[in-house]
Write a protein that holds these residues in place. Structure first.
Motif, PDB file in Angstrom:
ATOM      1  N   LEU A 237       0.810  -1.224   0.000  1.00  0.00           N
ATOM      2  CA  LEU A 237       0.000   0.000   0.000  1.00  0.00           C
ATOM      3  C   LEU A 237       0.841   1.271   0.000  1.00  0.00           C
ATOM      4  N   ILE A 238       1.873   1.257   0.816  1.00  0.00           N
ATOM      5  CA  ILE A 238       2.630   2.486   1.010  1.00  0.00           C
ATOM      6  C   ILE A 238       3.185   3.037  -0.316  1.00  0.00           C
ATOM      7  N   ASP A 239       3.574   2.144  -1.224  1.00  0.00           N
ATOM      8  CA  ASP A 239       4.112   2.588  -2.513  1.00  0.00           C
ATOM      9  C   ASP A 239       3.078   2.532  -3.640  1.00  0.00           C
ATOM     10  N   PHE A 240       1.865   2.150  -3.312  1.00  0.00           N
ATOM     11  CA  PHE A 240       0.852   1.962  -4.347  1.00  0.00           C
ATOM     12  C   PHE A 240       0.371   3.300  -4.914  1.00  0.00           C
ATOM     13  N   ASN A 241       0.365   3.393  -6.237  1.00  0.00           N
ATOM     14  CA  ASN A 241      -0.121   4.617  -6.888  1.00  0.00           C
ATOM     15  C   ASN A 241      -1.050   4.245  -8.046  1.00  0.00           C
ATOM     16  N   PRO A 242      -2.359   4.365  -7.827  1.00  0.00           N
ATOM     17  CA  PRO A 242      -3.326   3.937  -8.851  1.00  0.00           C
ATOM     18  C   PRO A 242      -3.272   4.772 -10.129  1.00  0.00           C
ATOM     19  N   LEU A 243      -2.557   5.905 -10.086  1.00  0.00           N
ATOM     20  CA  LEU A 243      -2.434   6.703 -11.300  1.00  0.00           C
ATOM     21  C   LEU A 243      -1.514   6.011 -12.297  1.00  0.00           C
ATOM     22  N   ASP A 245      -0.119   2.505 -11.539  1.00  0.00           N
ATOM     23  CA  ASP A 245       0.012   1.059 -11.360  1.00  0.00           C
ATOM     24  C   ASP A 245      -0.617   0.296 -12.523  1.00  0.00           C
ATOM     25  N   GLU A 246       0.209  -0.495 -13.189  1.00  0.00           N
ATOM     26  CA  GLU A 246      -0.213  -1.225 -14.391  1.00  0.00           C
ATOM     27  C   GLU A 246      -1.431  -2.122 -14.150  1.00  0.00           C
ATOM     28  N   ARG A 247      -1.503  -2.693 -12.949  1.00  0.00           N
ATOM     29  CA  ARG A 247      -2.590  -3.632 -12.644  1.00  0.00           C
ATOM     30  C   ARG A 247      -3.958  -2.964 -12.679  1.00  0.00           C
ATOM     31  N   CYS A 248      -3.992  -1.668 -12.432  1.00  0.00           N
ATOM     32  CA  CYS A 248      -5.264  -0.949 -12.311  1.00  0.00           C
ATOM     33  C   CYS A 248      -5.641  -0.219 -13.586  1.00  0.00           C
ATOM     34  N   ILE A 249      -4.723  -0.137 -14.519  1.00  0.00           N
ATOM     35  CA  ILE A 249      -5.000   0.652 -15.726  1.00  0.00           C
ATOM     36  C   ILE A 249      -5.551  -0.268 -16.819  1.00  0.00           C
ATOM     37  N   PRO A 250      -6.774  -0.009 -17.269  1.00  0.00           N
ATOM     38  CA  PRO A 250      -7.358  -0.869 -18.302  1.00  0.00           C
ATOM     39  C   PRO A 250      -6.613  -0.729 -19.626  1.00  0.00           C
ATOM     40  N   GLY A 251      -6.663  -1.790 -20.426  1.00  0.00           N
ATOM     41  CA  GLY A 251      -5.945  -1.817 -21.697  1.00  0.00           C
ATOM     42  C   GLY A 251      -6.248  -0.637 -22.603  1.00  0.00           C
ATOM     43  N   PHE A 252      -7.505  -0.153 -22.547  1.00  0.00           N
ATOM     44  CA  PHE A 252      -7.853   0.940 -23.464  1.00  0.00           C
ATOM     45  C   PHE A 252      -7.163   2.249 -23.108  1.00  0.00           C
ATOM     46  N   LEU A 253      -6.542   2.318 -21.935  1.00  0.00           N
ATOM     47  CA  LEU A 253      -5.796   3.533 -21.573  1.00  0.00           C
ATOM     48  C   LEU A 253      -4.287   3.345 -21.714  1.00  0.00           C
ATOM     49  N   LYS A 254      -3.881   2.107 -22.021  1.00  0.00           N
ATOM     50  CA  LYS A 254      -2.443   1.870 -22.142  1.00  0.00           C
ATOM     51  C   LYS A 254      -1.978   2.242 -23.540  1.00  0.00           C
ATOM     52  N   PRO A 255      -0.754   2.762 -23.641  1.00  0.00           N
ATOM     53  CA  PRO A 255      -0.255   3.136 -24.965  1.00  0.00           C
ATOM     54  C   PRO A 255      -0.222   1.913 -25.876  1.00  0.00           C
ATOM     55  N   LYS A 256      -0.631   2.095 -27.103  1.00  0.00           N
ATOM     56  CA  LYS A 256      -0.644   0.986 -28.065  1.00  0.00           C
ATOM     57  C   LYS A 256       0.791   0.584 -28.411  1.00  0.00           C
ATOM     58  N   LYS A 257       1.016  -0.718 -28.398  1.00  0.00           N
ATOM     59  CA  LYS A 257       2.344  -1.201 -28.798  1.00  0.00           C
ATOM     60  C   LYS A 257       2.451  -1.128 -30.324  1.00  0.00           C
ATOM     61  N   ILE A 258       3.601  -0.678 -30.771  1.00  0.00           N
ATOM     62  CA  ILE A 258       3.802  -0.594 -32.222  1.00  0.00           C
ATOM     63  C   ILE A 258       4.363  -1.930 -32.716  1.00  0.00           C
ATOM     64  N   THR A 259       3.634  -2.547 -33.623  1.00  0.00           N
ATOM     65  CA  THR A 259       4.129  -3.809 -34.196  1.00  0.00           C
ATOM     66  C   THR A 259       4.508  -3.563 -35.640  1.00  0.00           C
TER      67      THR A 259
END
Ligand SMILES: [Zn+2]
Length: 260
Positions: A237-243, A245-259
């Motif tokens: 918890l002490i280091d947790f940052n929901p802004l 933290d990858e676990r909390c960020i839905p895929g639609f907000l993650k930067p698209k990987k360039i293939t």
């Protein structure tokens, strides 16, 4: 929601984003795991668009209604219901029911939200209400709620041995999973809630006493802030940052990987 402010990166999810999340990212295995110690049928609930005012047009009349989902045979059906309603929020009922539908117990939980504290910049809930920003919150408030959660976890650890912390989107929940607590009476839960409140903790008493029996479903999407409701190990918890933290960020907000 045009009058609202939210921490950076947080914003309401669109209907398309809700659909994408619940189709491909919503993890039913982890939901099943969450309920592994439960007996009896679990009642789920959704709210389609009460706060975001984002809802499928055919559900305009029920956008603010709490819709209970009791008719299902598997969790896969729950996914189907969610995809039908595309709700901003998904909950479950903490009551334990017997086969006849009588309440035989309840999971106890503690709810910590920005509503219950006073921000040095934005003031109290009353101040925000006056500006019609009741559900708004900022990064300072998020940090304050987190610190409060850590304090409450330490306090509750003196009384209980099986606690689970969940990041809820705007704040945190602490679930008490000690077996004997499920059978506490309404009165005993109410007394305990008051006691915790009197010690100065900024909890929502209604949730702990059980009058408000719905709680946000872990691994669902909080559609007002676009974050995944996520169980967090208390030691993190002490280091947790929901802004971030990858676990909390839905895929639609993650930067698209360039293939290529
Ligand atoms: Zn603030």
């Amino acid at each position: 929601m045009n009058n609202y402010y939210l921490p950076r990166g947080m914003r309401p999810s669109t209907l398309d984003e809700r659909r994408i999340f619940y189709t491909s990212e919503f993890d039913l295995n982890r939901v099943r795991e969450w309920f592994s110690g439960w007996s009896g049928k679990i009642v789920f609930a959704v709210i389609i668009g009460r706060h975001t005012r984002i809802y499928p047009p055919e559900y305009e009349e029920d956008a603010s209604t709490t819709i209970l989902i009791e008719n299902y045979t598997s969790l896969e059906d729950i996914r189907e219901w969610i995809l039908e309603f595309l709700p901003e929020s998904v909950y479950y009922d903490r009551n334990i029911y017997d086969d006849q539908g009588c309440v035989i117990g309840q999971e106890m939980a503690f709810d910590l939200d920005p509503e219950n504290l006073t921000c040095p910049i934005h003031g109290s809930l009353e101040d925000k209400m006056r500006r019609r920003q009741g559900l708004s919150f900022c990064e300072i408030e998020l940090k304050m709620v987190k610190d409060e959660t850590i304090r409450l976890y330490d306090e509750l650890s003196k009384a209980f041995s099986n606690l689970k912390v969940v990041y809820s989107g705007r704040g945190f929940h602490i679930h008490v999973l000690d077996k004997d607590v499920f059978s506490w009476s309404r009165e005993k839960r109410g007394d305990f809630a008051r006691e915790v409140k009197n010690k100065g903790f900024m909890i929502d008493e209604w949730v702990t006493s059980g009058d408000m029996r719905l709680i946000r479903l872990p691994y669902s999407l909080h559609g007002m802030v676009s974050r995944i409701v996520m169980p967090i190990d208390a030691s993190e918890l002490i280091d947790f940052n929901p802004l971030e933290d990858e676990r909390c960020i839905p895929g639609f907000l993650k930067p698209k990987k360039i293939t290529s």
